[in-house]
Motif scaffolding. Structure first.
Motif, short mmCIF file in Angstrom:
data_model
loop_
_atom_site.label_atom_id
_atom_site.label_comp_id
_atom_site.label_asym_id
_atom_site.label_seq_id
_atom_site.Cartn_x
_atom_site.Cartn_y
_atom_site.Cartn_z
N UNK A 143 112.86 -20.48 20.16
CA UNK A 143 113.64 -19.56 19.35
C UNK A 143 115.08 -20.02 19.13
N UNK A 144 115.60 -20.92 19.96
CA UNK A 144 116.97 -21.42 19.82
C UNK A 144 117.05 -22.84 19.29
N UNK A 145 115.90 -23.43 18.97
CA UNK A 145 115.86 -24.82 18.53
C UNK A 145 116.57 -25.00 17.19
N UNK A 146 117.53 -25.95 17.15
CA UNK A 146 118.25 -26.25 15.91
C UNK A 146 117.95 -27.65 15.39
N UNK A 147 117.53 -28.56 16.28
CA UNK A 147 117.26 -29.94 15.86
C UNK A 147 116.04 -30.47 16.59
N UNK A 148 115.11 -31.06 15.83
CA UNK A 148 113.86 -31.59 16.39
C UNK A 148 113.59 -32.94 15.76
N UNK A 149 113.60 -34.01 16.58
CA UNK A 149 113.42 -35.35 16.07
C UNK A 149 112.32 -36.06 16.86
N UNK A 150 111.22 -36.36 16.18
CA UNK A 150 110.13 -37.12 16.78
C UNK A 150 109.81 -38.36 15.95
N UNK A 151 110.81 -38.89 15.27
CA UNK A 151 110.63 -40.08 14.45
C UNK A 151 110.31 -41.30 15.30
N UNK A 152 109.69 -42.27 14.67
CA UNK A 152 109.40 -43.56 15.31
C UNK A 152 108.53 -43.42 16.55
N UNK A 153 107.43 -42.72 16.39
CA UNK A 153 106.41 -42.61 17.42
C UNK A 153 105.08 -42.97 16.77
N UNK A 154 103.99 -42.60 17.36
CA UNK A 154 102.69 -42.87 16.75
C UNK A 154 101.86 -41.60 16.64
N UNK A 155 102.51 -40.50 16.28
CA UNK A 155 101.77 -39.26 16.03
C UNK A 155 100.81 -39.50 14.89
N UNK A 156 99.64 -38.92 14.99
CA UNK A 156 98.61 -39.15 13.98
C UNK A 156 98.05 -37.83 13.50
N UNK A 157 97.42 -37.90 12.33
CA UNK A 157 96.66 -36.78 11.78
C UNK A 157 97.23 -35.44 12.14
N UNK A 158 96.34 -34.56 12.53
CA UNK A 158 96.77 -33.23 12.94
C UNK A 158 97.66 -32.56 11.91
N UNK A 159 97.91 -31.33 12.11
CA UNK A 159 98.83 -30.64 11.23
C UNK A 159 100.24 -31.01 11.61
N UNK A 160 101.09 -31.11 10.63
CA UNK A 160 102.47 -31.50 10.85
C UNK A 160 103.26 -30.32 11.40
N UNK A 161 103.50 -30.31 12.69
CA UNK A 161 104.33 -29.32 13.36
C UNK A 161 103.97 -27.88 13.01
N UNK A 162 102.72 -27.46 13.30
CA UNK A 162 102.38 -26.06 13.06
C UNK A 162 103.23 -25.16 13.95
N UNK A 163 103.70 -24.07 13.41
CA UNK A 163 104.56 -23.17 14.17
C UNK A 163 106.03 -23.42 13.94
N UNK A 164 106.35 -24.47 13.21
CA UNK A 164 107.74 -24.81 12.93
C UNK A 164 108.47 -23.69 12.22
#
Length: 179
Positions: free
Chosen positions: A70-91
């Motif tokens: 609830x207090x999140x202002x910045x979220x960075x997961x760049x340059x990893x190997x996340x695959x498929x799946x939905x892109x950040x559901x709940x964002x």
């Protein structure tokens, strides 16, 4: 799940370390060699900034990851190997989120409509993935958006005409798509 480990790659004993950080506001584990899937949720509801960029995290971002964000202002997961799946559901439940970066991964789904509910977003950077589909006209909900980088993806169909209604836009990068 409250108290879930940050990732399966942390040294023995360090997973428990995060269980007691209930006042943690900034979690920056960028530029390490961490790997594994993300936990089911953040270790603290006080976290404002999460930077897990330039690691070796994989899998999908769990749908429950943002439950306590609830207090999140910045979220960075760049340059990893996340695959498929939905892109950040709940964002979209992150009512204070201003910065979302997930570029340079292997994300290949549609851009979820949920992202258009995060109305405080100022930056969205998702370059060099395989995201596809249309950019919804609901992008007009992001009235604070200043930076939009969706380059090097597979977005198609029509260009979102409502993009012109976003008066705070300073940079739009949509090159190397199928618009």
């Amino acid at each position: 799940m409250v108290g879930s480990p940050v990732c399966s790659c942390l040294p023995k004993g360090s997973k428990e370390f995060f269980l007691h950080l209930n006042r943690l506001e900034i979690l920056d584990l960028s530029y390490n060699r961490l790997s594994g899937e993300l936990p089911l949720s953040l270790p603290s509801s006080n976290i404002r900034t999460v930077d897990l960029s330039s690691n070796h995290f994989f899998g999908a971002i769990p749908s429950s990851f943002f439950q306590q964000a609830s207090n999140l202002t910045s979220f960075n997961v760049s340059n990893n190997t996340f695959t498929g799946g939905n892109l950040a559901p709940g964002l979209g439940k992150c009512s204070k989120l201003q910065v979302f970066h997930a570029g340079h991964n292997n994300l290949s789904r549609l851009l979820l409509e949920d992202i258009y509910n995060a109305t405080k977003l100022e930056e969205i950077a998702l370059p060099l993935n395989s995201l596809h589909g249309a950019i919804s006209d609901k992008i007009v909900n992001l009235t604070n958006l200043a930076i939009l980088d969706l380059s090097f993806n597979h977005f198609g169909r029509e260009f979102p005409l409502n993009l012109g209604k976003l008066s705070k836009l300073k940079l739009v990068t949509l090159d190397f798509n199928n618009l």
